[in-house]
Every structure is written in structure tokens, then in C-alpha cells.
Design an enzyme around this catalytic site. Structure first.
Site, mmCIF file in Angstrom:
data_model
loop_
_atom_site.group_PDB
_atom_site.id
_atom_site.type_symbol
_atom_site.label_atom_id
_atom_site.label_comp_id
_atom_site.label_asym_id
_atom_site.label_seq_id
_atom_site.Cartn_x
_atom_site.Cartn_y
_atom_site.Cartn_z
ATOM 1 N N LYS A 175 0.841 -1.211 0.000
ATOM 2 C CA LYS A 175 0.000 0.000 0.000
ATOM 3 C C LYS A 175 0.872 1.256 0.000
ATOM 4 C CE LYS A 175 -2.219 2.709 3.272
ATOM 5 N NZ LYS A 175 -2.234 3.942 2.485
ATOM 6 N N GLU A 250 9.432 1.437 10.767
ATOM 7 C CA GLU A 250 10.390 2.539 10.534
ATOM 8 C C GLU A 250 9.626 3.825 10.799
ATOM 9 O OE1 GLU A 250 13.509 2.205 9.829
ATOM 10 O OE2 GLU A 250 13.545 0.072 9.399
ATOM 11 N N CYS A 284 12.471 11.581 7.598
ATOM 12 C CA CYS A 284 12.414 11.024 8.956
ATOM 13 C C CYS A 284 13.712 11.271 9.714
ATOM 14 C CB CYS A 284 12.111 9.535 8.891
ATOM 15 S SG CYS A 284 13.200 8.668 7.773
HETATM 16 P P1 NAD Z 1 1.522 8.198 8.435
HETATM 17 O O1 NAD Z 1 1.886 7.367 9.606
HETATM 18 O O2 NAD Z 1 0.374 9.133 8.572
HETATM 19 O O3 NAD Z 1 1.158 7.289 7.187
HETATM 20 C C1 NAD Z 1 2.064 6.340 6.671
HETATM 21 C C2 NAD Z 1 1.285 5.264 5.963
HETATM 22 O O4 NAD Z 1 0.481 4.593 6.927
HETATM 23 C C3 NAD Z 1 0.339 5.773 4.886
HETATM 24 O O5 NAD Z 1 0.338 4.873 3.817
HETATM 25 C C4 NAD Z 1 -1.007 5.774 5.592
HETATM 26 O O6 NAD Z 1 -2.088 5.621 4.725
HETATM 27 C C5 NAD Z 1 -0.861 4.557 6.487
HETATM 28 N N1 NAD Z 1 -1.720 4.567 7.672
HETATM 29 C C6 NAD Z 1 -2.235 5.636 8.324
HETATM 30 N N2 NAD Z 1 -2.992 5.215 9.372
HETATM 31 C C7 NAD Z 1 -2.933 3.866 9.376
HETATM 32 C C8 NAD Z 1 -3.494 2.869 10.215
HETATM 33 N N3 NAD Z 1 -4.262 3.175 11.260
HETATM 34 N N4 NAD Z 1 -3.221 1.575 9.941
HETATM 35 C C9 NAD Z 1 -2.422 1.242 8.911
HETATM 36 N N5 NAD Z 1 -1.870 2.147 8.064
HETATM 37 C C10 NAD Z 1 -2.125 3.448 8.306
HETATM 38 O O7 NAD Z 1 2.839 8.942 7.988
HETATM 39 P P2 NAD Z 1 3.037 9.979 6.810
HETATM 40 O O8 NAD Z 1 2.433 11.279 7.223
HETATM 41 O O9 NAD Z 1 2.619 9.361 5.529
HETATM 42 O O10 NAD Z 1 4.652 10.077 6.792
HETATM 43 C C11 NAD Z 1 5.347 10.839 7.693
HETATM 44 C C12 NAD Z 1 5.938 10.008 8.803
HETATM 45 O O11 NAD Z 1 6.702 8.938 8.265
HETATM 46 C C13 NAD Z 1 6.918 10.799 9.641
HETATM 47 O O12 NAD Z 1 6.678 10.556 11.002
HETATM 48 C C14 NAD Z 1 8.275 10.252 9.240
HETATM 49 O O13 NAD Z 1 9.270 10.386 10.216
HETATM 50 C C15 NAD Z 1 7.948 8.838 8.944
HETATM 51 N N6 NAD Z 1 8.974 8.231 8.078
HETATM 52 C C16 NAD Z 1 9.874 7.360 8.624
HETATM 53 C C17 NAD Z 1 10.877 6.798 7.843
HETATM 54 C C18 NAD Z 1 11.909 5.848 8.433
HETATM 55 O O14 NAD Z 1 12.617 5.213 7.661
HETATM 56 N N7 NAD Z 1 12.035 5.720 9.742
HETATM 57 C C19 NAD Z 1 10.955 7.123 6.489
HETATM 58 C C20 NAD Z 1 10.023 8.006 5.957
HETATM 59 C C21 NAD Z 1 9.030 8.562 6.766
#
Ligand code: NAD
Length: 491
Positions: A175, A250, A284
Site C-alpha cells: 500500500k 520505521e 524522517c
Molecule cells: P503516516 O503514519 O500518517 O502514514 C504512513 C502510511 O500509513 C500511509 O500509507 C497511511 O495511509 C498509512 N496509515 C495511516 N494510518 C494507518 C493505520 N491506522 N493503519 C495502517 N496504516 C495506516 O505517515 P506519513 O504522514 O505518511 O509520513 C510521515 C511520517 O513517516 C513521519 O513521522 C516520518 O518520520 C515517517 N517516516 C519514517 C521513515 C523511516 O525510515 N524511519 C521514512 C520516511 C518517513
């Protein structure tokens, strides 16, 4: 534009069972430029059934490593061939400048090639455990893997997830973020073209609350690999308890970038800018906390602000653009709220701090590169991940104080130190509670080395052989070459 882009389930391009569609917005101008089908939990169930059948019944679990490698090399070649199309899709979808998406595409190619190579390398162990008994340890695919990624590196995050999972012989239900699905659609067209058997790779698009939540809780998914926010990671962990899924998370960060007075001044200024403003701060591992030694604080701030004000903010497709828009209106509002909180809590706004409203940029979600000085460890902008172009600068005097401030966070994803004293650099890095660290640089990352965080930045590692192993189960096989009766029972 009227065409609704489809998902890929069981080797077919399909619309969602719900018949719903989602608008995809270009964050540079707020305009809808594509429509995609909006998946639901029911679509995930179909994809999982296909992935399960492909793994257990159709023979994918027995596919030879050389064949898995061949497919991955073919994917890499096709991504390279479609590089300009893919980088443009990510720039339109995410907003980031073309020069960044060109890097992302090239890194995605490298990632698929790296795991194609890994697939055919030795993975087991053998032990001489007893007379005439050899114990061997083999690695096997886990089974059906659910994968969920965010929007900040749409193609590259997809590569980091899909390449190791497929190299190890799993089937996947993938996804993308609902706001950046387009490069994933192209990637799955490539999977289809190179000839993955049906059901091995499945793409389900849609919201986190529906599609993501079903992936996390589905009883037939053996592993869930997630990249995104820490709050979402927590809910995925809870949802995954039903069948005790293998999980990899992550998550977010609030990473310290520490500059000692003996560092190369211009180098450290350059990386302080790059650490926070690259990808609009939506990284991130961004160096969102800059820790400066007190004796260089004023001079450093002066130079940093001078350079930050010159950053060329613009639409991602313009060749001169150095920083693009934020991903969405709601995310921009969140970032602007953090800036207000910073001011209200007494931090000193040194530059930026506003949405850009003039001219064409006023239609998009652009925020000025923003730097706060005079921050204290208890401030919200020092503690919380903002995920935008906002830097909080802290001051320290001694090495001990620097390490204490650096580790004063619930996160532990990344961090860097700038100094010309190599002993100090190593002392510092060894005390830093973070999974990804740099000395005299910031941000470079390579497929060969593991990526992941300590503390609330996650569980597990991506990339490298560590990332491959995360997609495997470990099996011991004990072989005797002199079989004997046990003699345990006398009757
Ligand atoms: P998010 O957590 O809102 O969403 C990430 C993904 O999870 C999306 O595909 C979203 O649709 C899905 N999602 C949302 N709610 C969910 C649920 N309840 N169950 C399952 N899936 C769900 O994050 P974002 O706003 O898309 O991205 C930003 C975040 O990602 C930041 O906190 C950033 O630090 C983190 N990030 C971490 C890394 C890493 O390698 N550690 C890399 C990139 C981004």
C-alpha cells in the site's frame, strides 16, 4: 484525467469493489491532476488471498534464487529506462524538486540491483553439533508480507520494501500513501511487464484507516512492514497482535546535528542546511535539532541564516528550484501551527516562519525555510517531529552536555557530529542512542548499510543484509549421517 487509475491484484488491473475514487493533488498548485481507485478492506482481502495462493499453491515459495534475482534485475533495468517518467510522477505527486526525484529513482534502481545480488548469495550456517550430526540453518521466506509506506519518498520507499521482500521469496500486498500513489502504479506496471507470476505482487491503494488497518490486522498476512509516523506505528503494532505478525516499523525522528567549535565551519553550515531543508524537511532522519557549541553559536547562526534566506523555493519542475512545497494543505497547516507554538513558547524566530503567498506559489503549499534560536529542551518545537522546514537550534558548552541534549528525545533514528577531533567524534557517536549516524556529513545512506532506529523510532532494520534477513524465517535442520536407535525406552 478522467481515467481512473487502477490497482493490481492477482495479476489484474482492477477498480475497487466500492467503486470509489480519490483525487490526487499537485501540492505546487493545489490542482487535481489524477484520479485513482480507492481501495477498501475487501480489496485487501482479495489481494491477500491471491498472495497466499501464489506463495503456497502456485510455487512461488519454491522459486529458485536465480530466478528471483533475474526478475529483480529486470525491474531495475525497467526503472532505469523509465527514469524521467518516474521522477516527474514523484515531483508532480509529492512536490519535491526534480533533482531530488532523479536521485530517488537512481537509488531505487540501485536498491533493486543490490537485492537481486543478495538473493543468490550464501545465507545459511552450519554447525558440527555432535558425533555424526550436522546442524544446518537455512533462511526461508516468511510468506505473505503486507507493506505500508508514507508519501515523502514514494518510489524509493517502495523499493526499500519490495526489493528485499521479493528477493527473499515472499509474496506481497503493498500500500502506497494515499496522497502519492502514482509512481507505485508505474512500478507495478513494471512488475507485470517483467513477468512476475500472478498474485506475487499486489498493489492496493487507499486510506490508512481502511486499507492500512486491514493489512495490519489481516490474519493471513504473516508480516507487516511499515514506514510512517510513530503514532500510526503504535496502532499497527496493536492491530498486528491477532495472529502475532512479524512486524517491522520505521518511524519518526527528532535527530540531533551537533557542531563542535573545532569543526570545519563552512562544511558544518552546509550540512546543517542540507540536514533540515532537503526534501522540505520531510525526512524522517532530518537534522531538525541543531546543537551548536557556545563559542561558535553567534557566528554560525549568522552564516546559517544568511544562506537559508537564499534557498530558492519554487515548483518542483523548475530547474532552479532548491526547495518545493509541503505535501498537502493540512500538513502545511500543521507545520505553520508548530511555528506559532515555537513563537508562543519563547523561541527566537531567526528567519522564515510563514507560508509563501505571493504570485503563483500562493496556490501551492510553500513554507519558508524557518530557523528558531534560543530554544530550550522543553519546547514543543524541540521535542516533537514537525516534518517540515523548521530548524530548532540549541546551545551547549561541553561534550557531556552535548551528548545529554542529543539523547534527550523519545526518538533515536539518526544523528550527526561535526568536529575535526576524531577521538571526540567516535566518543560522541558511540554514546548517541540512534541507529543511523554520521561524522562530518549528514544524510548519505547506502543500500549496503542497515537503516532503522532506536527507542520510538522503530523496530527492525531495512536495507543491507539485515533488511533481507527481516524478510526471512530461520530454520534449523539436523542431519545424522550415522542413524542410531535412541535406546531411551526399553520396551
Ligand atoms: P503516516 O503514519 O500518517 O502514514 C504512513 C502510511 O500509513 C500511509 O500509507 C497511511 O495511509 C498509512 N496509515 C495511516 N494510518 C494507518 C493505520 N491506522 N493503519 C495502517 N496504516 C495506516 O505517515 P506519513 O504522514 O505518511 O509520513 C510521515 C511520517 O513517516 C513521519 O513521522 C516520518 O518520520 C515517517 N517516516 C519514517 C521513515 C523511516 O525510515 N524511519 C521514512 C520516511 C518517513
Amino acid at each position: 484525467m478522467n481515467e481512473i487509475k487502477k490497482m493490481f491484484i492477482d495479476g489484474q488491473w482492477v477498480v475497487s469493489l466500492s467503486g470509489k475514487a480519490r483525487e490526487v493533488v499537485n501540492p505546487s498548485n493545489g490542482e487535481v491532476f489524477a484520479l485513482v481507485t480507492e481501495g477498501s478492506a475487501a480489496d485487501v482481502k482479495l489481494a491477500v488471498a491471491a498472495a497466499k495462493r501464489a506463495f503456497y499453491e502456485d510455487g512461488w515459495m519454491d522459486t529458485k534464487a536465480i530466478e528471483r534475482a533475474r526478475l529483480l534485475y529486470a525491474v531495475a533495468d525497467e526503472i532505469a529506462r523509465c527514469a524521467s517518467e518516474l521522477s516527474l510522477l514523484d515531483t508532480l505527486d509529492n512536490g519535491k524538486p526534480l533533482r531530488e526525484t532523479e536521485f530517488d529513482v537512481s537509488d531505487a534502481v540501485t536498491c533493486f540491483r543490490y537485492y537481486a545480488g543478495i538473493a543468490t548469495k550464501p545465507h545459511g550456517q552450519t554447525y558440527e553439533v555432535a558425533d555424526a550430526i550436522q546442524s544446518i540453518v537455512i533462511r526461508e521466506p516468511i510468506g505473505v508480507c503486507g507493506q505500508i509506506i508514507p508519501w515523502n519518498y514514494p518510489l524509493l520507499m517502495a523499493a526499500w520494501k519490495l526489493a528485499p521482500a521479493l528477493a527473499a521469496g515472499n509474496t506481497v500486498v503493498f500500500k502506497p500513501s494515499e496522497v502519492t500513489p502514482l509512481s507505485a502504479i508505474k512500478l507495478f506496471e513494471i512488475f507485470e511487464k517483467v513477468g512476475y507470476p500472478k498474485g506475487v505482487v499486489n498493489l492496493v491503494m487507499g486510506a490508512g484507516q481502511t486499507v492500512g488497518a486491514e493489512i495490519a490486522s489481516n490474519m493471513d498476512i504473516d508480516k507487516v512492514a511499515f514506514t510512517g509516523g510513530t503514532k500510526t506505528g503504535r496502532s499497527i503494532m496493536q492491530a498486528a497482535t491477532g495472529n502475532l505478525k512479524n512486524i517491522a516499523l520505521e518511524l519518526g525522528g527528532k535527530s540531533p546535528n551537533v557542531v563542535f567549535a573545532d569543526a570545519d565551519f563552512e562544511l558544518a553550515v552546509d550540512y546543517a542546511l542540507y540536514g533540515i531543508f532537503c526534501n522540505q524537511g520531510q525526512v524522517c532522519s532530518a537534522g531538525s535539532r541543531l546543537l551548536l557549541q557556545d563559542t561558535i553559536y553567534d557566528a554560525f547562526i549568522e552564516r546559517l541564516v544568511e544562506r537559508a534566506k537564499k534557498i530558492k523555493v519554487g515548483i518542483g519542475t523548475a530547474p532552479e528550484t532548491e526547495m518545493g512545497p509541503l505535501i498537502s494543505e493540512s500538513h502545511m497547516q500543521k507545520v505553520l501551527n508548530y511555528i506559532e507554538t515555537g513563537k508562543n513558547e519563547g523561541a527566537k524566530l531567526l528567519c522564515g516562519g510563514s507560508r509563501i503567498v505571493e504570485g503563483d506559489l500562493g496556490k501551492g503549499y510553500f513554507v519558508e525555510p524557518t530557523i528558531f534560536g534560543d530554544t530550550t529542551p522543553d519546547m514543543t518545537i524541540v521535542r516533537e517531529e514537525i516534518f517540515g522546514p523548521v530548524l530548532a537550534v540549541q546551545k551547549f558548552s561541553t561534550e557531556e552536555e552535548a551528548i545529554k541534549l542529543a539523547n534527550d528525545t523519545v526518538y533515536g533514528l539518526a544523528g550527526a557530529v561535526f568536529t575535526n577531533d576524531s577521538s571526540k567524534a567516535m566518543r560522541f557517536i558511540k554514546k548517541l542512542r540512534a541507529g543511523i549516524t554520521w561524522i562530518n556529513t549528514y544524510h548519505p545512506t547506502y543500500c549496503e548499510a542497515p537503516w532503522g532506529g532506536y527507542k520510538q523510532s522503530g523496530i527492525g532494520r531495512e536495507l543491507g543484509t539485515f533488511g533481507y534477513e527481516e524478510y526471512t524465517e530461520v530454520k534449523q535442520i539436523n542431519i545424522t549421517y550415522e542413524p542410531q536407535l535412541t535406546g531411551w525406552f526399553q520396551g
